[in-house]
Each structure stands twice: as C-alpha cells, then as structure tokens.
Scaffold this active site. Structure first.
Site, PDB file in Angstrom:
ATOM      1  N   GLU A  61       0.252  -1.221  -0.101  1.00  0.00           N
ATOM      2  CA  GLU A  61      -0.289   0.653  -0.150  1.00  0.00           C
ATOM      3  C   GLU A  61       0.567   1.879  -0.540  1.00  0.00           C
ATOM      4  OE1 GLU A  61      -3.551  -0.195   3.166  1.00  0.00           O
ATOM      5  OE2 GLU A  61      -3.216   2.299   2.842  1.00  0.00           O
ATOM      6  N   LYS A  88      -7.284  -1.169  11.507  1.00  0.00           N
ATOM      7  CA  LYS A  88      -6.623  -1.629  10.328  1.00  0.00           C
ATOM      8  C   LYS A  88      -5.298  -0.596  10.165  1.00  0.00           C
ATOM      9  CE  LYS A  88      -6.075  -1.947   5.426  1.00  0.00           C
ATOM     10  NZ  LYS A  88      -5.101  -0.810   4.998  1.00  0.00           N
ATOM     11  N   ASP A 148       4.493 -15.055  11.332  1.00  0.00           N
ATOM     12  CA  ASP A 148       3.094 -15.136  10.685  1.00  0.00           C
ATOM     13  C   ASP A 148       1.875 -13.893  11.025  1.00  0.00           C
ATOM     14  OD1 ASP A 148       0.534 -16.204  10.468  1.00  0.00           O
ATOM     15  OD2 ASP A 148       1.244 -17.883  11.793  1.00  0.00           O
ATOM     16  N   HIS A 202      -1.041   9.677  -0.974  1.00  0.00           N
ATOM     17  CA  HIS A 202      -1.977   8.828  -1.623  1.00  0.00           C
ATOM     18  C   HIS A 202      -0.949   9.196  -2.818  1.00  0.00           C
ATOM     19  CE1 HIS A 202      -4.473   5.799   0.555  1.00  0.00           C
ATOM     20  NE2 HIS A 202      -3.632   6.036   1.173  1.00  0.00           N
TER      21      HIS A 202
HETATM   22  C1  MEV Z   1      -5.422   2.949   4.901  1.00  0.00           C
HETATM   23  O1  MEV Z   1      -5.118   1.928   4.756  1.00  0.00           O
HETATM   24  C2  MEV Z   1      -6.112   3.451   7.150  1.00  0.00           C
HETATM   25  C3  MEV Z   1      -6.959   4.025   7.367  1.00  0.00           C
HETATM   26  O2  MEV Z   1      -7.711   4.788   7.251  1.00  0.00           O
HETATM   27  C4  MEV Z   1      -5.882   4.233   8.446  1.00  0.00           C
HETATM   28  C5  MEV Z   1      -6.757   4.693  10.120  1.00  0.00           C
HETATM   29  O3  MEV Z   1      -8.497   5.415   9.299  1.00  0.00           O
HETATM   30  O4  MEV Z   1      -6.433   5.650  10.836  1.00  0.00           O
HETATM   31  C6  MEV Z   1      -5.975   5.501   6.531  1.00  0.00           C
END
Ligand code: MEV
Length: 430
Positions: free
Chosen positions: A85, A268, A284, A382
């Site tokens: 990513e 995430k 792992d 990004h």
């Molecule tokens: C994107 O891979 C991760 C984010 O969405 C995490 C977040 O919102 O805290 C930017």
C-alpha cells in the site's frame, strides 16, 4: 538497532534511487556482499519456495520499504516493511520524525508465554476432574517439557496450567490452558507438540475425551506495549497549529473508542505497520492479526488498540498494547533467505525486542494516520506517492521523478503517458 552511534534519521532517503538507498543502508548496517545481492535480486527462488508450500506455481513479489527515523527506547532502528500500500512506509517515517523532534517513544513486553488449549468433553464430575488435573500439574508440565529439552535449556518451557469450565447446553466443556514460555520462537509448533503430548493423560485425569488441542492466537500473556509523547509544535500542518492538531487527534481517538465502525479502521491503520514488519521478518502475520483483533474485542465490544490524549503540558500522549506472538527462530526464517537480510537490517536480538519494535511501529503508524485524517486528509499523501511511483515507472529517477510527480499533481493528471511526455520535455530542455 543500529550500532556504533549510527542514526536512523536519514533525510532525503526517499529522494534517492534504489542503488543509492542500498549505499546508505550499507553504511548504516554494513551489509555483506551476499546480503546486498539478496536485496537486488528476487530473494526467494522457486526451489526454496517449494519447501514452504504445496502445489507451487511461482513466487509472488512484494515491495520492501525501509521506515527511517525510528528511535525506540533511546535506540535507533531502521525498520524493513513488506507492504503493497502506497504511503504506509512514508507515513511511518514521517511520524517517527515528528516524535523525535522533542518527544519520545518507548516500548516493553511481557514474558514470551504462549497458550495451548486442550478442550475436553464428556466430563461428568467437574470438581473431581479439576482437582485431579491440578494435583497432577507437575507431571503434566514435565511431560510437556520432555517434548523440547532445548527450549528448557534456554530458560523456557512449560510454566503452568489453567483450567476453565465453559458452560454449554448439552454438557459443559473443560478447557486446559498449557502455558509455555517459548523464548525466541513464535511458539505455535512447540506448544502444539506439547499439547498433543499431554492430552491423553489429561483425558484420563478428567474422565473425558479430548476434542482438540491447539495454540490460542489470543496470546494475552504475551503482549507488547508502547507509549509515545509528542511535542505539539512538530505536529502542525499548513494553516493548523500543532496544539490544534494534537487536540483533534485526541478527539479522533475518542471517536474510535466510542464507535466500533471507526475502531476497525483505526486498528487497520495500526496493522498496516505491524503486518508489514511481520511480513518483512517472515513472521505469521495472520496470527498477529488474530491476536490483535481478539484482544481489541476482549471487553465484549470492539475497541481501538491505541489511544491518544493531550497531557497537561500540551504534549500528545499515545499508548498501545496488543498480543505479539512473534519469533526470531524457526518458521520461515530457516528457509527464506530474504528474511536473514531484513532481520540484519532491523538488528533485534530477541523476539521480545521484535515485539516491542512492532508495537512502537503500530503506534507511530496510527499517529501518522490520525494526523493526516484530522488535517489534509489521507488522499493527499497517497497522490504524492502515487505520482512519484508513476514518474519512476515511466523512467524518471531521483530529482527528475520528484519534478515529474510535482507537475502531474499540479495538473491533476497522474498518468503514465503524461509522465513520459514530461520526462521527454525536461530532457529536451537540458
Ligand atoms: C488506510 O490503509 C488506513 C487508514 O484508514 C487508517 C485510519 O483511518 O486510521 C488511514
């Protein structure tokens, strides 16, 4: 950890081309000829991969980035990250730089104790079963330890048993947790072997049958914790003072605490960093993911793994804790030659140190995401990296890649064909 007073603060590392980055990396960690070669070529060949999975049809590549600027427990780290990513590596490096400008980042970990579960059914007298199991604890641990004398000689081994009764219509279950200090291993293999070895006698002692025996990925006795203090000033963003950014980050943290929809994305982002380190070091990452999310839900509702607040002195303070079942020995390490190189770069000497770096990286990754979210938004970063990647893939290197990327962003046209055109124009003008 970098030796000899070397620093992980590598300004403009991102502007270099890949072989220049190798030079800088080599200066920092002193790679051997083979290790440098390993970074240049595909580190895993099909013959080696054949030893890892069945029905092999190829080797699937993954970008390997290097997060810079990390100082954890007053030690300098360069952190290899295997991740596809855009922005993750840059975001981690940038947030680590912000923290080191007047702040601090610390991490610690618990003993590397894993849990294996042996689930027993068909028990009629639970009190008697529990009493017999407790009474035979020493011999159960001895049987477990006989499965791995090396672990014992290294100071690890079976430590304890815990017995849990799980209510269930149609007959309760009795679950025995075998607790094992696995030292520098991830530990699933060793605890599974031990659980299989002790389970026949557990069934006899409990007067029931063994349903299954397997490691638990909710490794809640093996956690890593990290904490950060961040000075407000370096948090500033164009048009937004650092103190306001800190306030907004604390609010965004509260948002995650009260809303599982947000907590999922918050976590995430944390796992963006942790998984990337797991992948790069041959760990792992599914086990670490399972541990993280089951830990996040342990109160009965899903919570953020990391939280932030503003302290009385205006510093932003964050902390994270999560299970961290990671290893330095066994597993992929023995077959994947690339892992030897990434581990050399990271320079950790124990699984606990790796766990601590992982927790710190997760916290820093979370800071980076929250700062972007409450200021410019996530898409800007990004786009910048995406534009640079397009410029690089179109053949621009170093400064030229940045120039081409800037122009494409200004024009709002980030495309391979446009990058080629700009490169041609710039080259003509030189
Ligand atoms: C994107 O891979 C991760 C984010 O969405 C995490 C977040 O919102 O805290 C930017």
């Amino acid at each position: 950890m970098l030796e000899n007073g070397k620093t992980s603060r590598l300004p403009n590392f991102y502007k270099l081309d890949i072989s220049e980055r190798h030079e800088v990396l080599n200066e920092a960690v002193g790679l051997t000829h083979e290790e440098r070669w390993m970074l240049k070529k595909e580190p895993l060949n099909p013959k080696q991969a054949e030893m890892m999975v069945e029905n092999l049809i190829g080797v699937f590549g993954m970008p390997l980035g290097l997060a810079v600027n990390f100082r954890i427990n007053e030690r300098e780290y360069l952190i290899p990250m295997g991740v596809e990513e855009t922005s993750v590596v840059a975001a981690a490096s940038n947030a680590a730089k912000i923290i080191r400008e007047g702040g601090s980042l610390h991490a610690e970990s618990s003993a590397p104790e894993m849990i294996a579960q042996i689930c027993l059914t068909g028990i009629r007298d639970f009190d008697a079963a529990m009493a017999r199991l407790t009474g035979e604890k020493a011999s159960i641990l001895e049987t477990a330890d006989r499965q791995d004398p090396t672990l014992k000689s290294l100071g690890g081994g079976a430590r304890d048993i815990e017995i849990r009764r799980l209510p269930r219509k149609g007959g309760d279950m009795l679950v025995v947790h075998l607790i094992v200090d696995v030292r520098d291993a991830m530990g699933a293999n060793v605890v599974n072997t031990m659980a299989e070895a002790v389970s026949p006698s557990l069934a006899i002692l409990a007067g029931g049958e063994v349903l299954c025996k397997i490691v638990s990925n909710l490794a809640d006795r093996r956690t890593a914790r990290a904490s950060a203090r961040v000075a407000p000033l370096p948090l500033e963003s164009p048009g937004i003072p650092g103190a306001e950014v800190a306030r907004r980050i604390a609010l965004a943290s509260e948002f995650a605490e009260i809303d599982p929809y947000r907590a999922a994305t918050h976590n995430k982002g944390i796992m963006n960093g942790i998984d990337a380190l797991m992948i790069a070091t041959g760990n792992d990452w599914r086990a670490v993911e399972a541990g993280a999310h089951s830990w996040a839900a342990r109160s009965g509702s899903y919570k953020p793994l990391a939280v932030w607040s503003v302290a009385g002195d205006g510093f932003l303070e964050g902390r994270i804790e999560l299970p961290m079942a990671v290893g330095l020995i066994g597993g992929v390490a023995s077959v994947h030659p690339g892992v030897a190189v990434t581990r050399r770069i990271l320079g950790v000497s124990s699984a606990s140190e790796l766990a601590e770096v992982a927790a710190a990286l997760g916290l820093v990754q979370n800071l980076a995401a929250l700062r972007a979210l409450v200021t410019v938004g996530i898409q800007k970063g990004h786009m910048e990296l995406h534009a640079r990647n397009v410029a690089l893939s179109a053949g621009a290197l170093g400064e030229l890649a940045l120039e081409v990327a800037d122009q494409m962003i200004r024009e709002g046209r980030i495309r391979f064909d446009r990058a080629r055109e700009i490169i041609r124009q710039v080259m003509k003008g030189k």
